[in-house]
Motif scaffolding. Sequence first.
Motif, PDB file in Angstrom:
ATOM      1  N   PRO A  18     -17.649  13.599  25.285  1.00  0.00           N
ATOM      2  CA  PRO A  18     -17.833  14.547  26.390  1.00  0.00           C
ATOM      3  C   PRO A  18     -16.969  14.212  27.590  1.00  0.00           C
ATOM      4  N   LEU A  19     -16.773  12.942  27.880  1.00  0.00           N
ATOM      5  CA  LEU A  19     -15.975  12.570  29.034  1.00  0.00           C
ATOM      6  C   LEU A  19     -14.502  12.790  28.793  1.00  0.00           C
ATOM      7  N   LEU A  20     -14.033  12.488  27.587  1.00  0.00           N
ATOM      8  CA  LEU A  20     -12.623  12.706  27.276  1.00  0.00           C
ATOM      9  C   LEU A  20     -12.278  14.183  27.284  1.00  0.00           C
ATOM     10  N   PRO A  87     -22.768  13.966  36.803  1.00  0.00           N
ATOM     11  CA  PRO A  87     -23.483  13.004  35.974  1.00  0.00           C
ATOM     12  C   PRO A  87     -23.807  13.597  34.601  1.00  0.00           C
ATOM     13  N   VAL A  88     -23.607  12.810  33.552  1.00  0.00           N
ATOM     14  CA  VAL A  88     -23.971  13.189  32.186  1.00  0.00           C
ATOM     15  C   VAL A  88     -24.517  11.936  31.520  1.00  0.00           C
ATOM     16  N   ARG A  89     -25.786  11.988  31.165  1.00  0.00           N
ATOM     17  CA  ARG A  89     -26.469  10.838  30.554  1.00  0.00           C
ATOM     18  C   ARG A  89     -26.235   9.577  31.369  1.00  0.00           C
ATOM     19  N   GLU A  90     -25.682   8.537  30.754  1.00  0.00           N
ATOM     20  CA  GLU A  90     -25.449   7.269  31.428  1.00  0.00           C
ATOM     21  C   GLU A  90     -24.022   7.174  31.956  1.00  0.00           C
ATOM     22  N   SER A  91     -23.494   8.290  32.477  1.00  0.00           N
ATOM     23  CA  SER A  91     -22.142   8.293  33.027  1.00  0.00           C
ATOM     24  C   SER A  91     -22.065   9.196  34.251  1.00  0.00           C
ATOM     25  N   THR A  93     -18.763  11.155  36.536  1.00  0.00           N
ATOM     26  CA  THR A  93     -17.325  11.397  36.579  1.00  0.00           C
ATOM     27  C   THR A  93     -16.943  12.155  37.839  1.00  0.00           C
ATOM     28  N   TYR A  94     -15.909  11.664  38.507  1.00  0.00           N
ATOM     29  CA  TYR A  94     -15.303  12.330  39.653  1.00  0.00           C
ATOM     30  C   TYR A  94     -13.901  12.748  39.209  1.00  0.00           C
ATOM     31  N   VAL A 105     -12.179   9.235  38.161  1.00  0.00           N
ATOM     32  CA  VAL A 105     -12.931   7.989  38.160  1.00  0.00           C
ATOM     33  C   VAL A 105     -14.182   8.231  37.340  1.00  0.00           C
ATOM     34  N   GLU A 106     -14.390   7.379  36.333  1.00  0.00           N
ATOM     35  CA  GLU A 106     -15.552   7.494  35.452  1.00  0.00           C
ATOM     36  C   GLU A 106     -16.372   6.214  35.559  1.00  0.00           C
ATOM     37  N   VAL A 107     -17.683   6.367  35.584  1.00  0.00           N
ATOM     38  CA  VAL A 107     -18.588   5.227  35.640  1.00  0.00           C
ATOM     39  C   VAL A 107     -19.517   5.334  34.436  1.00  0.00           C
ATOM     40  N   PHE A 108     -19.609   4.254  33.660  1.00  0.00           N
ATOM     41  CA  PHE A 108     -20.489   4.201  32.485  1.00  0.00           C
ATOM     42  C   PHE A 108     -21.478   3.067  32.672  1.00  0.00           C
TER      43      PHE A 108
END
Length: 181
Positions: A18-20, A87-91, A93-94, A105-108
């Motif tokens: 989903p993030l990619l 926000p999506v689940r445990e992530s 993304t900006y 910028v992605e945070v996991f």
Amino acid sequence: MRQLRPRMAALLLAGLLPLLVGSAAGCGSGGDDVPPAAVEAPLPEAPATSDEPSPTTQAPAAVDVCALVTKKEAEELAGTKLDDAVPVRESCTYTAPASGPTAQVEVFVGDGAKKYLDIERELGHELRPLAGVGDETYVSFEAAFVNRSGLWVAVRLVRLNDPEENREPLERIAGTVAGRI
């Protein structure tokens, strides 16, 4: 591009599709642009285990992923204005607006962050240990990985710049994240 294909395949297998896909939205492919929040693929089911967290990760339920890196901090890291967090689940993304420079910028948090680190190691990417930050911290040219009290957090930076320029800002954000876990 050839070097990126094995890495992208590994990330897809890690359940980060989903993030990619969200990262690729608006990249000028000529197709329909889909905002990152609208794209969501099911994650693979985890094998049946006990209710206890594994020794390397904790359940991230108590962590507000988007609070680990604020929008202002993400913009400083990316060097440009960014849209609000998705926000999506445990992530979290900006992304940069379509009219601006390429930046994200992605945070996991949790198992996804640890898996991302494991993939980086498997691919042989350079990971420098960062002493004195969290219990265990590593920084590459594009990401920081922080472990504190068994909880892994990864912060990934996407920019079209000289990757060496990213190390110091990623080291700073690693320290910030470690203080918030």
